[in-house]
Scaffold this motif. Structure first.
Motif, PDB file in Angstrom:
ATOM      1  N   LEU A  17       0.685  -1.140   0.179  1.00  0.00           N
ATOM      2  CA  LEU A  17      -0.029   0.064  -0.034  1.00  0.00           C
ATOM      3  C   LEU A  17       0.894   1.315  -0.118  1.00  0.00           C
ATOM      4  CD1 LEU A  17      -2.768  -1.087   2.743  1.00  0.00           C
ATOM      5  CD2 LEU A  17      -3.037  -0.942   0.096  1.00  0.00           C
ATOM      6  N   ALA A  18       1.966   1.086   0.736  1.00  0.00           N
ATOM      7  CA  ALA A  18       2.783   2.372   0.853  1.00  0.00           C
ATOM      8  C   ALA A  18       3.479   2.848  -0.647  1.00  0.00           C
ATOM      9  CB  ALA A  18       4.031   2.262   1.891  1.00  0.00           C
ATOM     10  N   VAL A  19       3.955   1.393  -1.232  1.00  0.00           N
ATOM     11  CA  VAL A  19       4.606   1.713  -2.507  1.00  0.00           C
ATOM     12  C   VAL A  19       3.386   2.607  -3.646  1.00  0.00           C
ATOM     13  CG1 VAL A  19       5.424   0.331  -4.521  1.00  0.00           C
ATOM     14  CG2 VAL A  19       6.316  -0.098  -2.326  1.00  0.00           C
ATOM     15  N   ALA A  20       2.178   1.576  -3.495  1.00  0.00           N
ATOM     16  CA  ALA A  20       1.190   2.269  -4.300  1.00  0.00           C
ATOM     17  C   ALA A  20       1.079   3.681  -4.237  1.00  0.00           C
ATOM     18  CB  ALA A  20      -0.097   1.441  -4.130  1.00  0.00           C
ATOM     19  N   ALA A  21       0.955   4.153  -2.780  1.00  0.00           N
ATOM     20  CA  ALA A  21       0.859   5.684  -2.661  1.00  0.00           C
ATOM     21  C   ALA A  21       1.856   6.472  -2.975  1.00  0.00           C
ATOM     22  CB  ALA A  21       0.785   5.581  -0.896  1.00  0.00           C
ATOM     23  N   VAL A  22       3.033   5.825  -3.057  1.00  0.00           N
ATOM     24  CA  VAL A  22       4.347   6.538  -3.474  1.00  0.00           C
ATOM     25  C   VAL A  22       4.282   6.937  -5.088  1.00  0.00           C
ATOM     26  CG1 VAL A  22       6.855   6.642  -4.080  1.00  0.00           C
ATOM     27  CG2 VAL A  22       6.090   6.039  -1.756  1.00  0.00           C
ATOM     28  N   LEU A  23       3.721   5.534  -5.740  1.00  0.00           N
ATOM     29  CA  LEU A  23       3.723   5.952  -7.147  1.00  0.00           C
ATOM     30  C   LEU A  23       2.539   6.495  -7.502  1.00  0.00           C
ATOM     31  CD1 LEU A  23       3.980   2.011  -8.108  1.00  0.00           C
ATOM     32  CD2 LEU A  23       5.539   3.851  -8.433  1.00  0.00           C
ATOM     33  N   ALA A  24       1.326   6.840  -6.895  1.00  0.00           N
ATOM     34  CA  ALA A  24       0.195   7.601  -7.120  1.00  0.00           C
ATOM     35  C   ALA A  24       0.601   9.040  -6.892  1.00  0.00           C
ATOM     36  CB  ALA A  24      -0.985   7.400  -6.205  1.00  0.00           C
ATOM     37  N   GLY A  25       1.535   9.376  -5.868  1.00  0.00           N
ATOM     38  CA  GLY A  25       2.091  10.705  -5.818  1.00  0.00           C
ATOM     39  C   GLY A  25       2.851  11.207  -6.876  1.00  0.00           C
ATOM     40  N   CYS A  26       3.922  10.270  -7.484  1.00  0.00           N
ATOM     41  CA  CYS A  26       4.552  10.634  -8.510  1.00  0.00           C
ATOM     42  C   CYS A  26       3.712  11.044  -9.750  1.00  0.00           C
ATOM     43  CB  CYS A  26       5.774   9.305  -8.867  1.00  0.00           C
ATOM     44  SG  CYS A  26       6.841   9.302  -7.563  1.00  0.00           S
ATOM     45  N   ALA A  27       2.919  10.003  -9.833  1.00  0.00           N
ATOM     46  CA  ALA A  27       1.723  10.132 -11.205  1.00  0.00           C
ATOM     47  C   ALA A  27       1.073  11.620 -11.418  1.00  0.00           C
ATOM     48  CB  ALA A  27       0.939   9.092 -11.129  1.00  0.00           C
ATOM     49  N   SER A  28       0.784  12.152  -9.796  1.00  0.00           N
ATOM     50  CA  SER A  28       0.221  13.203  -9.757  1.00  0.00           C
ATOM     51  C   SER A  28       1.033  14.458  -9.959  1.00  0.00           C
ATOM     52  CB  SER A  28      -0.482  13.631  -8.459  1.00  0.00           C
ATOM     53  OG  SER A  28       0.453  13.330  -7.302  1.00  0.00           O
ATOM     54  N   LEU A  29       2.569  14.429  -9.787  1.00  0.00           N
ATOM     55  CA  LEU A  29       3.437  15.362 -10.302  1.00  0.00           C
ATOM     56  C   LEU A  29       3.399  16.104 -11.675  1.00  0.00           C
ATOM     57  CD1 LEU A  29       6.721  14.115  -8.341  1.00  0.00           C
ATOM     58  CD2 LEU A  29       5.005  15.789  -7.408  1.00  0.00           C
ATOM     59  N   PRO A  30       2.973  17.445 -11.633  1.00  0.00           N
ATOM     60  CA  PRO A  30       3.095  17.813 -13.071  1.00  0.00           C
ATOM     61  C   PRO A  30       4.246  17.649 -13.841  1.00  0.00           C
ATOM     62  CG  PRO A  30       3.384  19.563 -11.322  1.00  0.00           C
ATOM     63  CD  PRO A  30       3.265  18.410 -10.592  1.00  0.00           C
ATOM     64  N   SER A  31       4.237  17.180 -14.872  1.00  0.00           N
ATOM     65  CA  SER A  31       5.091  17.217 -16.047  1.00  0.00           C
ATOM     66  C   SER A  31       5.438  18.540 -16.706  1.00  0.00           C
ATOM     67  CB  SER A  31       5.037  15.950 -17.121  1.00  0.00           C
ATOM     68  OG  SER A  31       3.739  16.303 -17.694  1.00  0.00           O
ATOM     69  N   GLU A  32       6.678  18.521 -17.273  1.00  0.00           N
ATOM     70  CA  GLU A  32       6.827  19.702 -17.770  1.00  0.00           C
ATOM     71  C   GLU A  32       6.054  19.894 -19.190  1.00  0.00           C
ATOM     72  OE1 GLU A  32      10.884  22.149 -20.146  1.00  0.00           O
ATOM     73  OE2 GLU A  32      10.810  19.944 -19.153  1.00  0.00           O
ATOM     74  N   PRO A  33       5.230  20.971 -19.491  1.00  0.00           N
ATOM     75  CA  PRO A  33       4.445  21.002 -20.522  1.00  0.00           C
ATOM     76  C   PRO A  33       5.380  21.500 -21.760  1.00  0.00           C
ATOM     77  CG  PRO A  33       4.537  23.135 -19.240  1.00  0.00           C
ATOM     78  CD  PRO A  33       5.366  22.173 -18.534  1.00  0.00           C
ATOM     79  N   ARG A  34       4.765  20.516 -22.848  1.00  0.00           N
ATOM     80  CA  ARG A  34       5.486  20.614 -23.792  1.00  0.00           C
ATOM     81  C   ARG A  34       5.385  21.894 -24.673  1.00  0.00           C
ATOM     82  NH1 ARG A  34       4.465  14.876 -27.147  1.00  0.00           N
ATOM     83  NH2 ARG A  34       5.844  13.484 -25.878  1.00  0.00           N
ATOM     84  N   PRO A  35       6.417  22.413 -25.363  1.00  0.00           N
ATOM     85  CA  PRO A  35       6.370  23.637 -26.117  1.00  0.00           C
ATOM     86  C   PRO A  35       5.385  23.449 -27.296  1.00  0.00           C
ATOM     87  CG  PRO A  35       8.164  22.601 -26.899  1.00  0.00           C
ATOM     88  CD  PRO A  35       7.599  21.664 -25.569  1.00  0.00           C
ATOM     89  N   ASP A  36       4.838  24.682 -27.769  1.00  0.00           N
ATOM     90  CA  ASP A  36       4.017  24.790 -28.590  1.00  0.00           C
ATOM     91  C   ASP A  36       4.397  24.111 -30.153  1.00  0.00           C
ATOM     92  OD1 ASP A  36       1.405  26.842 -27.840  1.00  0.00           O
ATOM     93  OD2 ASP A  36       3.430  27.288 -26.849  1.00  0.00           O
ATOM     94  N   ALA A  37       5.830  24.196 -30.266  1.00  0.00           N
ATOM     95  CA  ALA A  37       6.358  23.493 -31.545  1.00  0.00           C
ATOM     96  C   ALA A  37       7.978  23.206 -31.044  1.00  0.00           C
ATOM     97  CB  ALA A  37       6.503  24.670 -32.603  1.00  0.00           C
ATOM     98  N   ALA A  38       8.180  22.159 -31.656  1.00  0.00           N
ATOM     99  CA  ALA A  38       9.645  21.745 -31.347  1.00  0.00           C
ATOM    100  C   ALA A  38       9.905  20.861 -32.443  1.00  0.00           C
ATOM    101  CB  ALA A  38       9.739  20.375 -30.114  1.00  0.00           C
ATOM    102  N   PHE A  39      11.207  21.170 -33.312  1.00  0.00           N
ATOM    103  CA  PHE A  39      11.673  20.657 -34.459  1.00  0.00           C
ATOM    104  C   PHE A  39      13.147  20.748 -34.600  1.00  0.00           C
ATOM    105  CE2 PHE A  39      10.248  25.013 -34.675  1.00  0.00           C
ATOM    106  CZ  PHE A  39      11.162  25.540 -35.406  1.00  0.00           C
ATOM    107  N   VAL A  40      13.547  20.197 -35.818  1.00  0.00           N
ATOM    108  CA  VAL A  40      15.127  20.229 -36.068  1.00  0.00           C
ATOM    109  C   VAL A  40      15.243  21.130 -37.325  1.00  0.00           C
ATOM    110  CG1 VAL A  40      17.270  19.068 -36.370  1.00  0.00           C
ATOM    111  CG2 VAL A  40      15.608  18.258 -34.783  1.00  0.00           C
ATOM    112  N   VAL A  41      16.091  22.024 -37.479  1.00  0.00           N
ATOM    113  CA  VAL A  41      16.578  22.643 -38.820  1.00  0.00           C
ATOM    114  C   VAL A  41      17.796  22.464 -39.207  1.00  0.00           C
ATOM    115  CG1 VAL A  41      14.525  24.294 -38.917  1.00  0.00           C
ATOM    116  CG2 VAL A  41      16.827  24.992 -37.720  1.00  0.00           C
ATOM    117  N   LEU A  42      18.304  22.435 -40.188  1.00  0.00           N
ATOM    118  CA  LEU A  42      19.739  22.177 -40.735  1.00  0.00           C
ATOM    119  C   LEU A  42      20.433  23.399 -40.982  1.00  0.00           C
ATOM    120  CD1 LEU A  42      19.534  18.766 -42.614  1.00  0.00           C
ATOM    121  CD2 LEU A  42      19.614  19.319 -40.251  1.00  0.00           C
ATOM    122  N   GLY A  43      21.516  24.064 -40.613  1.00  0.00           N
ATOM    123  CA  GLY A  43      22.056  25.330 -40.875  1.00  0.00           C
ATOM    124  C   GLY A  43      23.120  24.897 -41.815  1.00  0.00           C
ATOM    125  N   ALA A  44      24.269  25.789 -41.913  1.00  0.00           N
ATOM    126  CA  ALA A  44      25.426  25.614 -42.520  1.00  0.00           C
ATOM    127  C   ALA A  44      26.160  24.367 -42.370  1.00  0.00           C
ATOM    128  CB  ALA A  44      26.273  26.933 -42.319  1.00  0.00           C
TER     129      ALA A  44
END
Length: 463
Positions: A9-36
């Motif tokens: 039960l304690a392990v489940a509570a810890v996992l539940a607490g981790c699951a409720s932690l906010p994750s970093e929001p993704r940016p509106d756009a993420a991509f790769v461009v090739l330069g020189a």
């Protein structure tokens, strides 16, 4: 100490607490461009006040700020092609991280990014992707049939390219949608993030995730139009806050950038050059653009000497046709390549581009077109048919004698597709050989072409 019976039960509570932690929001756009030199650069655009985390081969750090958080400022009614003081510009932050050679895995805020192939052989070519809202021309941006760029992008992503080439004109939502046009009602407009996101980043999401991009600047990204967003979000050169199109006094610097090469392996490369501020009417004597584009040509020539086979990438065609129809008489008039570039480049070489350029990929004209010549001119492909309202005046199967698209060019083969949305692909079949396919919005093949050296031929003259 936890009793053994209570331990699960304690392990489940810890996992539940981790699951409720906010994750970093993704940016509106993420991509790769090739330069020189093909150097990959991870980019992120976010409305958050701080840059997201980037993880490179298991090591995590915060991305660097490219352009600081804030709204894109208005340039003023005397210095902007479409000035609307009420246009919304949500504050936005642009971030970037150069990627090291040999990197195996990259993610931004948990979102995996595509990495460059050592020798890309499958290339998607698109251009002129935004939804036109300007003057008296209003596209139904809310109708995926009338504005199908999201569908085109998804179909192109399903082709599984190694590389995407965009030949310019990303931003078209310049004026507000008229009250009597429900097809574009509610669309953002102006030159802020909201219009940029609706016009490019949101509909291109699937294709941005599919492969790295090589990007050319179009006239819609000149300083008087969408140049502020261009420098913040897309240009692969270093960001200069003193020449980023915010201040019209610096436009003479910010409207130009040096060409650069992207290696393709096997003795081939792309050469990307900025033609955003050319003039289709030609330049008047003393125009500073003449010196700028003279310098561009010389740098293209220097880059082209480094590889055996060269494919140039810009926005404005030099060796292709467009057509216009007189509204009063119905008469159709053909026109050739861009007059400003023809004027400057032609003074340096009658062929226009240096003799070591074999193919030119462009957009600007809202159609698909191929031209090939018996004279020593590069094959030209125009791929301006990915989303913007199409040009609908048909091109002839065979142009009139004595009307070449470029001075001295002797046409051998020509093909076109008018009033059809889609994308073009190039698959390498040899050191100087490509199989080109013209796809419609759903990915269906509409035409095929072969490229051998600087000559090309297509299966049908008109789709």
């Amino acid at each position: 100490m936890i009793h053994p019976i209570l331990r699960p039960l304690a392990v489940a509570a810890v996992l539940a607490g981790c699951a409720s932690l906010p994750s970093e929001p993704r940016p509106d756009a993420a991509f790769v461009v090739l330069g020189a030199e093909g150097a990959p650069i991870a980019r992120a655009v976010t409305t958050a006040a701080t840059c997201p985390a980037i993880t490179i081969d298991g090591r995590t750090a915060t991305m660097a700020v490219r352009a600081p958080h804030g709204p894109i400022p208005l340039r003023g009614k005397d210095h902007s092609a479409s000035h609307h003081a009420d246009a919304v510009s949500t504050p936005v932050l642009s971030c970037e991280t150069p990627l090291p050679a040999g990197v195996k895995q990259v993610s931004v805020a948990g979102q995996p990014l595509p990495l460059p192939a050592a020798e890309p052989t499958r290339i998607v070519v698109i251009g002129d992707t935004g939804c036109r809202l300007k003057g008296k021309e209003f596209q139904d941006c809310n109708d995926p049939r009338a504005y199908p760029f999201a569908r085109v992008a998804a179909s192109a992503a399903a082709w599984k390219p190694d590389l995407v080439v965009h030949v310019g004109d990303f931003h078209y939502r310049e004026d507000p949608c008229p009250a009597d046009r429900p097809g574009c009602a509610g669309s953002p407009y102006g030159y802020g993030w909201d219009a940029w996101n609706a016009d490019f980043f949101a509909p291109a999401r699937t294709l941005l995730a599919a492969a790295p991009w090589v990007i050319a600047r179009g006239n819609h990204e000149s300083c008087a139009r969408g140049g502020q967003g261009w420098w913040r979000f897309l240009d692969t050169h270093a960001y200069d806050p003193a020449a980023n199109c915010d201040d019209p006094a610096t436009d003479e610097r910010a409207d130009y950038a040096d060409p650069y090469a992207v290696p393709l392996g096997g003795g081939a490369q792309l050469i990307v050059f900025d033609s955003a501020n050319t003039n289709w009417r030609g330049f008047k004597p003393g125009d500073p653009a003449i010196a700028r584009y003279t310098d561009t040509w010389r740098k293209i020539a220097g880059l082209a000497r480094r590889q055996r086979y060269n494919i140039a990438v810009d926005h404005h065609p030099l060796y292709a046709y467009g057509a216009s129809r007189d509204a009063r008489t119905g008469a159709v008039t053909l026109f050739g390549g861009d007059a400003g570039l023809t004027q400057v480049f032609g003074a340096l070489d009658p062929r226009l581009l240096p003799a070591t350029i074999d193919v030119l990929l462009s957009g600007h004209v809202h159609l698909w077109e191929q031209t090939s010549f018996t004279s020593d001119h590069p094959t030209q492909f125009v791929a301006g048919f990915a989303g913007t309202a199409e040009d609908i005046v048909p091109l002839p199967k065979t142009p009139p004698a004595g009307q070449p698209p470029a001075p001295g060019a002797v046409l051998e083969a020509m093909s076109s597709w008018i009033d059809g949305f889609g994308f073009m692909t190039m698959e390498r079949t040899g050191p100087e050989a490509w199989r080109v396919i013209v796809h419609d919005r759903d990915g269906k093949e509409r035409n095929t072409c072969t490229v051998e050296g600087r000559r090309s031929r297509c299966a049908v003259p008109q789709v």
